[in-house]
Design a protein around this motif. Structure first.
Motif, mmCIF file in Angstrom:
data_model
loop_
_atom_site.group_PDB
_atom_site.id
_atom_site.type_symbol
_atom_site.label_atom_id
_atom_site.label_comp_id
_atom_site.label_asym_id
_atom_site.label_seq_id
_atom_site.Cartn_x
_atom_site.Cartn_y
_atom_site.Cartn_z
ATOM 1 N N LYS A 104 0.832 -1.205 0.000
ATOM 2 C CA LYS A 104 0.000 0.000 0.000
ATOM 3 C C LYS A 104 0.875 1.267 0.000
ATOM 4 C CE LYS A 104 -3.450 2.025 3.101
ATOM 5 N NZ LYS A 104 -4.271 1.761 4.267
ATOM 6 N N PHE A 105 2.035 1.181 0.642
ATOM 7 C CA PHE A 105 2.959 2.318 0.709
ATOM 8 C C PHE A 105 3.918 2.380 -0.470
ATOM 9 C CE2 PHE A 105 1.312 2.826 4.890
ATOM 10 C CZ PHE A 105 1.615 4.115 5.281
ATOM 11 N N GLY A 106 3.775 1.442 -1.405
ATOM 12 C CA GLY A 106 4.588 1.496 -2.620
ATOM 13 C C GLY A 106 5.780 0.562 -2.667
ATOM 14 N N PHE A 107 5.969 -0.246 -1.626
ATOM 15 C CA PHE A 107 7.063 -1.230 -1.664
ATOM 16 C C PHE A 107 6.738 -2.291 -2.703
ATOM 17 C CE2 PHE A 107 7.932 0.642 2.428
ATOM 18 C CZ PHE A 107 9.294 0.490 2.619
ATOM 19 N N ARG A 108 7.767 -2.718 -3.430
ATOM 20 C CA ARG A 108 7.613 -3.756 -4.446
ATOM 21 C C ARG A 108 8.613 -4.872 -4.177
ATOM 22 N NH1 ARG A 108 3.407 -2.096 -4.702
ATOM 23 N NH2 ARG A 108 2.629 -0.445 -6.030
ATOM 24 N N GLU A 109 8.194 -6.088 -4.488
ATOM 25 C CA GLU A 109 9.088 -7.235 -4.288
ATOM 26 C C GLU A 109 10.255 -7.158 -5.262
ATOM 27 O OE1 GLU A 109 9.004 -12.116 -4.087
ATOM 28 O OE2 GLU A 109 7.117 -11.025 -4.355
ATOM 29 N N VAL A 110 11.439 -7.438 -4.751
ATOM 30 C CA VAL A 110 12.659 -7.473 -5.562
ATOM 31 C C VAL A 110 13.380 -8.796 -5.258
ATOM 32 C CG1 VAL A 110 12.939 -4.952 -5.713
ATOM 33 C CG2 VAL A 110 13.995 -6.200 -3.811
ATOM 34 N N PRO A 111 14.293 -9.218 -6.140
ATOM 35 C CA PRO A 111 15.015 -10.479 -5.894
ATOM 36 C C PRO A 111 15.808 -10.432 -4.582
ATOM 37 C CG PRO A 111 15.333 -9.742 -8.150
ATOM 38 C CD PRO A 111 14.642 -8.621 -7.420
ATOM 39 N N MET A 112 15.809 -11.550 -3.895
ATOM 40 C CA MET A 112 16.516 -11.647 -2.628
ATOM 41 C C MET A 112 17.904 -12.227 -2.842
ATOM 42 S SD MET A 112 14.389 -12.694 0.711
ATOM 43 C CE MET A 112 15.119 -14.150 1.319
ATOM 44 N N GLU A 113 18.835 -11.836 -2.012
ATOM 45 C CA GLU A 113 20.186 -12.400 -2.043
ATOM 46 C C GLU A 113 20.121 -13.881 -1.665
ATOM 47 O OE1 GLU A 113 20.207 -8.122 -0.757
ATOM 48 O OE2 GLU A 113 19.175 -9.892 -0.063
ATOM 49 N N ALA A 114 21.163 -14.592 -1.995
ATOM 50 C CA ALA A 114 21.213 -16.027 -1.694
ATOM 51 C C ALA A 114 21.255 -16.281 -0.185
ATOM 52 C CB ALA A 114 22.417 -16.654 -2.364
ATOM 53 N N HIS A 115 21.959 -15.422 0.532
ATOM 54 C CA HIS A 115 22.095 -15.615 1.979
ATOM 55 C C HIS A 115 21.589 -14.373 2.693
ATOM 56 C CE1 HIS A 115 24.476 -19.187 1.201
ATOM 57 N NE2 HIS A 115 25.159 -18.471 0.322
ATOM 58 N N VAL A 116 20.605 -14.566 3.579
ATOM 59 C CA VAL A 116 20.072 -13.458 4.366
ATOM 60 C C VAL A 116 20.277 -13.761 5.851
ATOM 61 C CG1 VAL A 116 18.410 -12.654 2.639
ATOM 62 C CG2 VAL A 116 17.738 -14.420 4.262
ATOM 63 N N GLU A 117 20.216 -12.706 6.661
ATOM 64 C CA GLU A 117 20.545 -12.863 8.079
ATOM 65 C C GLU A 117 19.541 -13.687 8.884
ATOM 66 O OE1 GLU A 117 23.045 -9.503 9.992
ATOM 67 O OE2 GLU A 117 21.484 -8.518 8.815
ATOM 68 N N TYR A 118 18.273 -13.666 8.466
ATOM 69 C CA TYR A 118 17.243 -14.337 9.260
ATOM 70 C C TYR A 118 16.585 -15.457 8.464
ATOM 71 C CZ TYR A 118 17.765 -10.278 12.291
ATOM 72 O OH TYR A 118 18.271 -9.307 13.108
ATOM 73 N N ALA A 119 16.445 -16.617 9.081
ATOM 74 C CA ALA A 119 15.825 -17.767 8.420
ATOM 75 C C ALA A 119 14.376 -17.473 8.036
ATOM 76 C CB ALA A 119 15.893 -18.988 9.341
ATOM 77 N N ARG A 120 13.687 -16.626 8.809
ATOM 78 C CA ARG A 120 12.274 -16.335 8.539
ATOM 79 C C ARG A 120 12.066 -15.457 7.308
ATOM 80 N NH1 ARG A 120 13.535 -13.689 13.353
ATOM 81 N NH2 ARG A 120 13.732 -11.430 13.137
ATOM 82 N N SER A 121 13.119 -14.802 6.832
ATOM 83 C CA SER A 121 12.996 -13.895 5.684
ATOM 84 C C SER A 121 12.916 -14.687 4.383
ATOM 85 C CB SER A 121 14.208 -12.956 5.613
ATOM 86 O OG SER A 121 14.279 -12.155 6.764
#
Length: 153
Positions: free
Chosen positions: A128-145
Motif C-alpha cells: 500500500k505504501f509502494g514497496f515492491r518485491e525485488v530479488p533476494m540475495e542467496a544468503h540473508v541474516e534471518y531464516a524467517r525472511s
C-alpha cells in the motif's frame, strides 16, 4: 487514536527488545542475530548510523521500528513491532508513514526490507505504501525472511 512518534532514548532499549521478541515469538522463533541486535540495539543500529523510533500513546511505548544503514542512500526498515493490544489500530501504518517521510527528508534513495510471506497483513501495508518485491540475495541474516521489498523514494 493519538500517537506521537519519538526518537530512540537509551531508556527505551528494553521496550524495543520486548516489543520485537513478542511478535517474533508469536510467529517464528528467536534467532541468534535477533538476540544480538535486541540486546545491543544502540551498538548494532544507532552507532552504525541507523535510527530507532517509537510510537507513543500518552506515556506508553506501543510500537517501534528501526532504519539500519546499508549505505549513504539506502536504509533497511527492520524491527517494526506493535504491541499486541494496539494491533489493528493503524499504529504500524503511522510508523511506516513516518519512516517514509523521514527517509525523504534525509534525501535517501531507497528503503529495503526483508519479511515473510507468512505476515500477510504486514505485506499488504508495505505494498500500500509502494514497496515492491525485488530479488533476494542467496544468503540473508534471518531464516524467517523469504521476501525482500524495496521502495524507491
Amino acid at each position: 487514536m493519538s500517537v506521537k512518534i519519538t526518537p530512540f532514548k537509551p531508556a527505551y532499549a528494553p521496550v524495543f527488545k520486548e516489543l520485537n521478541q513478542n511478535w517474533i515469538e508469536q510467529y517464528f522463533s528467536i534467532e541468534p542475530m535477533d538476540i544480538s541486535v535486541l540486546e545491543n540495539c544502540q551498538e548494532y543500529i544507532i552507532d552504525k548510523g541507523g535510527y530507532i523510533f517509537f510510537a507513543q500513546k500518552e506515556d506508553n511505548i506501543i510500537g517501534c521500528f528501526a532504519l539500519l544503514k546499508v549505505n549513504s542512500t539506502t536504509y533497511e526498515l527492520g524491527k517494526m513491532a506493535v504491541s499486541a493490544e494496539f494491533r489493528g489500530l493503524k499504529v504500524g501504518q503511522k510508523l511506516l508513514s513516518f519512516a517514509v517521510d523521514f527517509a525523504k527528508e534525509q534525501s535517501w534513495e531507497t528503503i529495503i526490507l526483508y519479511s515473510s510471506t507468512k505476515l500477510e497483513n504486514a505485506l499488504h501495508i508495505y505494498k500500500k505504501f509502494g514497496f515492491r518485491e525485488v530479488p533476494m540475495e542467496a544468503h540473508v541474516e534471518y531464516a524467517r525472511s523469504n521476501i525482500k521489498m524495496q521502495l524507491t523514494l
